[in-house]
Design an enzyme around this catalytic site. Structure first.
Site, short mmCIF file in Angstrom:
data_model
loop_
_atom_site.label_atom_id
_atom_site.label_comp_id
_atom_site.label_asym_id
_atom_site.label_seq_id
_atom_site.Cartn_x
_atom_site.Cartn_y
_atom_site.Cartn_z
N ARG A 1 9.04 8.18 1.86
CA ARG A 1 8.67 8.30 3.28
C ARG A 1 9.50 7.31 4.11
O ARG A 1 9.24 6.11 4.10
CB ARG A 1 7.17 8.02 3.47
CG ARG A 1 6.76 8.04 4.94
CD ARG A 1 5.27 8.21 5.14
NE ARG A 1 4.47 7.04 4.84
CZ ARG A 1 3.16 6.93 5.12
NH1 ARG A 1 2.53 7.94 5.71
NH2 ARG A 1 2.50 5.84 4.80
N ASP B 1 -3.46 -0.87 6.05
CA ASP B 1 -2.02 -0.78 6.27
C ASP B 1 -1.76 -0.61 7.76
O ASP B 1 -2.69 -0.74 8.57
CB ASP B 1 -1.40 0.34 5.41
CG ASP B 1 -1.84 1.72 5.83
OD1 ASP B 1 -2.55 1.85 6.84
OD2 ASP B 1 -1.47 2.69 5.16
C1 LIG Z 1 -2.66 5.33 5.89
C2 LIG Z 1 -1.63 5.44 4.91
O1 LIG Z 1 -0.49 5.60 5.25
S1 LIG Z 1 -2.00 5.35 3.28
C3 LIG Z 1 -0.45 5.08 2.49
C4 LIG Z 1 0.08 3.73 2.73
N1 LIG Z 1 -0.73 2.70 2.09
C5 LIG Z 1 -0.55 2.42 0.79
O2 LIG Z 1 0.32 3.00 0.18
C6 LIG Z 1 -1.43 1.40 0.14
C7 LIG Z 1 -1.06 1.26 -1.32
N2 LIG Z 1 -1.93 0.34 -2.04
C8 LIG Z 1 -1.73 -0.98 -2.09
O3 LIG Z 1 -0.80 -1.49 -1.49
C9 LIG Z 1 -2.65 -1.82 -2.92
O4 LIG Z 1 -3.36 -1.02 -3.82
C10 LIG Z 1 -3.69 -2.59 -2.10
C11 LIG Z 1 -2.95 -3.53 -1.17
C12 LIG Z 1 -4.55 -1.65 -1.32
C13 LIG Z 1 -4.56 -3.39 -3.06
O5 LIG Z 1 -3.75 -4.32 -3.69
P1 LIG Z 1 -4.30 -5.36 -4.77
O6 LIG Z 1 -5.69 -5.77 -4.45
O7 LIG Z 1 -3.26 -6.40 -4.87
O8 LIG Z 1 -4.33 -4.54 -6.08
P2 LIG Z 1 -4.82 -5.06 -7.49
O9 LIG Z 1 -4.72 -6.53 -7.60
O10 LIG Z 1 -6.14 -4.46 -7.80
O11 LIG Z 1 -3.72 -4.39 -8.42
C14 LIG Z 1 -3.90 -4.22 -9.80
C15 LIG Z 1 -2.66 -3.62 -10.37
O12 LIG Z 1 -2.45 -2.34 -9.80
C16 LIG Z 1 -1.17 -2.28 -9.20
N3 LIG Z 1 -1.27 -1.49 -7.97
C17 LIG Z 1 -2.20 -1.57 -6.98
N4 LIG Z 1 -1.95 -0.64 -6.06
C18 LIG Z 1 -0.87 0.04 -6.46
C19 LIG Z 1 -0.15 1.13 -5.91
N5 LIG Z 1 -0.53 1.70 -4.77
N6 LIG Z 1 0.92 1.57 -6.58
C20 LIG Z 1 1.28 1.01 -7.74
N7 LIG Z 1 0.64 -0.02 -8.32
C21 LIG Z 1 -0.43 -0.49 -7.68
C22 LIG Z 1 -0.79 -3.70 -8.90
O13 LIG Z 1 0.61 -3.81 -8.82
C23 LIG Z 1 -1.40 -4.43 -10.08
O14 LIG Z 1 -0.53 -4.26 -11.19
P3 LIG Z 1 -0.51 -5.29 -12.44
O15 LIG Z 1 -1.87 -5.27 -13.03
O16 LIG Z 1 0.53 -4.72 -13.33
O17 LIG Z 1 -0.14 -6.61 -11.88
O1 LIG Z 2 -0.09 8.04 6.62
C1 LIG Z 2 -1.24 8.32 6.49
C2 LIG Z 2 -2.25 8.03 7.46
O2 LIG Z 2 -3.43 8.31 7.20
O3 LIG Z 2 -1.87 7.50 8.51
MG LIG Z 3 0.29 7.26 8.65
#
Ligand SMILES: CC(=O)SCCNC(=O)CCNC(=O)[C@H](O)C(C)(C)COP(=O)(O)OP(=O)(O)OC[C@H]1O[C@@H](n2cnc3c(N)ncnc32)[C@H](O)[C@@H]1OP(=O)(O)O
Ligand SMILES: O=CC(=O)O
Ligand SMILES: [Mg+2]
Length: 568
Positions: free
Chosen positions: A182, A468
């Site tokens: 994206r 986010d």
């Molecule tokens: C509205 C929108 O646009 S939605 C789309 C955009 N938003 C996103 O993509 C959010 C993605 N998610 C994240 O960034 C994270 O999951 C968070 C920030 C929400 C939470 O993060 P944390 O609390 O640090 O996660 P946590 O400590 O539980 O992570 C545990 C493990 O999972 C992994 N992990 C957590 N989320 C993700 C993810 N989305 N992708 C890959 N790995 C992940 C971490 O890297 C960690 O790995 P490790 O055990 O090997 O070290």
């Molecule tokens: O990108 C996704 C959203 O919910 O915003």
């Molecule tokens: Mg969005």
């Protein structure tokens, strides 16, 4: 830390200063790094510059049209279906067939283009990984360029990561998720790359560099002859989709690959775009793999669109979910539209994430995610988003149990009943109440999110939810709206009116609470005070800033050599 200012924004390129070998008219103002130089090659930059030169005027015009539409909404007009494009909505036509490699998209994990997270996401068991330069990424030079390096290694299959603290080495499994990328939205500039003296368009940099370096390997390794695949964010109108279609056609031509190779899913995440879904798909009909309900930006856009309509104020953020009439109508109409046109209707993101230290709360969070996914699959969505690997088994189970062995529901869930959805359904006022606790939570979340963003992290866990740029936007614009119209907070029986005085007090108290929660040391080390200043200014601004990230961008721009910033 802001950029140093200078009037010298038409300076000729000086590759000796930047260290990068840039083509004529291209100047790199970001830090030099050997790994970045392998991405910022002369040929790749030439490709980006050609895109910029061909499309910059159309992009500027599209952004002007957004402003013009906003002016009309502020004068009382309501968004609606365009009478001029009625035949596109009414005639029967379909998009190009879905590439087999991405027929099954039941669960898609999303995340920033951070190295370890990319590996974890690709290994997560999800069908797709949406690698994000938008809502989940703070667009600093370091994050963007490292992201490109990471994606190249991921597509090549060579990506590894050594976590020295835990002495753990990460590498890809044999079977991985399919990669979608994206790029940023049309509105964000890239201040570290100047083309003919002007900041480049952020998304053309993201798209151009990624496409240039990866299209061949992607088609061979991931796409079974198709690809690369993209998600396109924050568009408001089919005019903007048409530009993307032309960008794709140009990229395919330059690369010498078949027209229709590149595929993209458009996020319907602005209120104006819900009235343009057929038109958007029609523009991209040879390059489309569906639409997605980007619910968080959609809610943000509802407030933005109606910023001058005091009769359409939002209730507390926690009450605006997908079961409100306006959001349910949007999801139903999206499903009907996509399936009629032969492409995926993707669901969105539930904000809950695993709660490690509280099994009871964790169970409740998981139950909320399951419920949200069940609603989506029963409505006819073909897949959904997960924010965290820990949620994938539950999401997959709900979708698999309700879809049987079929890869998607494009043929089986036509949802013709949704054809009767009207403009009134899509605009219906969200129901609920407003509370002081809502104002406090918005403030606490907005400041902490911005503090993280300023220090390079674009998605964070806050109060057991994923936050986010899109979710933080809701906090910001809701505070702005409540302040602007001095709303009464009647949800908790207090009946106080929101005023600058009340907000000032809330900010002060919430900052003290944040300091207690994160600890003195982290509070001092972090950029909380700066975030607070920016957030408070945005909430009290006489006119609403278009985007939090655009407004705050200059705070993360660092030019090398210093003292040579362009005007944004
Ligand atoms: C509205 C929108 O646009 S939605 C789309 C955009 N938003 C996103 O993509 C959010 C993605 N998610 C994240 O960034 C994270 O999951 C968070 C920030 C929400 C939470 O993060 P944390 O609390 O640090 O996660 P946590 O400590 O539980 O992570 C545990 C493990 O999972 C992994 N992990 C957590 N989320 C993700 C993810 N989305 N992708 C890959 N790995 C992940 C971490 O890297 C960690 O790995 P490790 O055990 O090997 O070290
Ligand atoms: O990108 C996704 C959203 O919910 O915003
Ligand atoms: Mg969005």
């Amino acid at each position: 830390m802001g950029p140093a200012t200078s009037e010298n924004h038409h300076a000729p390129p000086d590759t000796k200063k930047s260290g990068y070998d840039a083509p004529e008219g291209v100047e790199i103002r970001g830090r030099y790094d050997g790994e970045f130089a392998a991405i910022l090659t002369k040929d790749a930059l030439q490709f980006v510059a050609d895109l910029q030169r061909e499309f910059r005027n159309r992009i500027k015009y599209a952004m002007e049209c957004r402003k013009e539409a906003r002016r009309r909404y502020s004068e009382g007009a309501l968004p609606g279906f365009d009478p001029a494009t009625r035949c596109i909505r009414e005639e029967e036509w379909t998009c190009a067939p879905v590439p087999p490699a991405v027929a099954d998209r039941k669960v898609e994990i999303t995340g920033p283009v951070e190295r370890k997270m990319i590996i974890n996401a690709l290994n997560s068991g999800a069908k797709v990984f949406m690698a994000d330069f938008e809502d989940a990424l703070s667009p600093s030079w370091e994050n963007l360029m490292r992201g490109q390096v990471n994606l190249k290694d991921a597509v090549d299959g060579t990506i590894t990561f050594h976590d020295k603290v835990r002495n753990r080495v990460y590498k890809l499994n044999n079977q991985t998720a399919k990669l979608f990328v994206r790029p940023r939205g049309w509105h964000l500039p890239e201040a570290h790359i100047l083309i003919d003296g002007e900041p480049a368009t952020g998304c053309l940099v993201d798209f151009g560099l990624y496409f240039y370096h990866n299209y061949a390997a992607f088609r061979r390794i991931q796409g079974a002859g198709f690809g690369p695949f993209f998600y396109l964010p924050k568009m408001e109108n089919s005019r903007e989709a048409k530009i993307w279609n032309c960008v794709f056609e140009k990229a395919e031509k330059v690369a010498g690959i078949e027209r229709g190779s590149i595929r993209a899913t458009v996020l319907i995440e602005t209120l104006p775009a819900v009235f343009q879904m057929n038109e958007i798909l029609h523009e991209l009909r040879d390059h489309s793999v569906g639409l997605n309900c980007g619910r968080w930006d959609y809610i943000f856009s509802y407030v933005k669109t109606f910023q001058a309509h005091p009769d359409r104020l939002l209730p507390d953020r926690v009450q605006v979910g997908m079961t409100q009439h306006f959001t349910k109508s949007y999801s139903d109409l999206l499903i009907w539209t996509c399936h009629r046109r032969g492409v995926h209707a993707m669901g969105g993101m539930a904000a809950q994430i695993p709660i490690r230290d509280d099994p009871e709360a964790n169970k409740e969070a998981l139950e909320l995610v399951r419920k949200d996914k069940l609603r989506e699959v029963r409505a006819g969505h073909d897949g959904t988003w997960a924010a965290h690997p820990g949620l994938i088994p539950a999401c997959m189970e709900v979708f698999s149990d309700n879809m049987g062995n079929t890869p998607n529901q494009i043929q089986s869930m036509k949802r013709e009943d949704a054809s009767t959805i009207t403009e009134e359904d899509l605009l219906q006022r969200p129901r609920g109440s407003r509370s002081l606790e809502g104002l406090r939570l918005n403030t606490r979340v907005g400041i902490q999110y911005l503090a993280a963003w300023l220090t390079g992290t674009g998605s964070v866990p806050l109060y057991n939810l994923m936050e986010d740029a899109a979710t933080a936007e809701i906090s910001r614009v809701q505070n702005w709206q409540w302040l602007k119209y001095g709303v009464e907070l009647d949800g908790d029986g207090l009946g106080v009116r929101v005023s600058n005085d009340l907000f000032g007090k809330v900010v002060e108290e919430e900052m003290a609470r944040i300091e207690r929660e994160v600890g003195k040391e982290k509070f001092q080390r972090g950029r909380y005070k700066e975030a607070c200043k920016i957030f408070a200014r945005q909430c009290t601004a006489p006119t609403l800033d278009d985007f939090l990230t655009l407004n705050a961008y200059e705070n993360i721009v660092i030019h090398h050599p210093m003292g040579s910033s362009p005007r944004l």
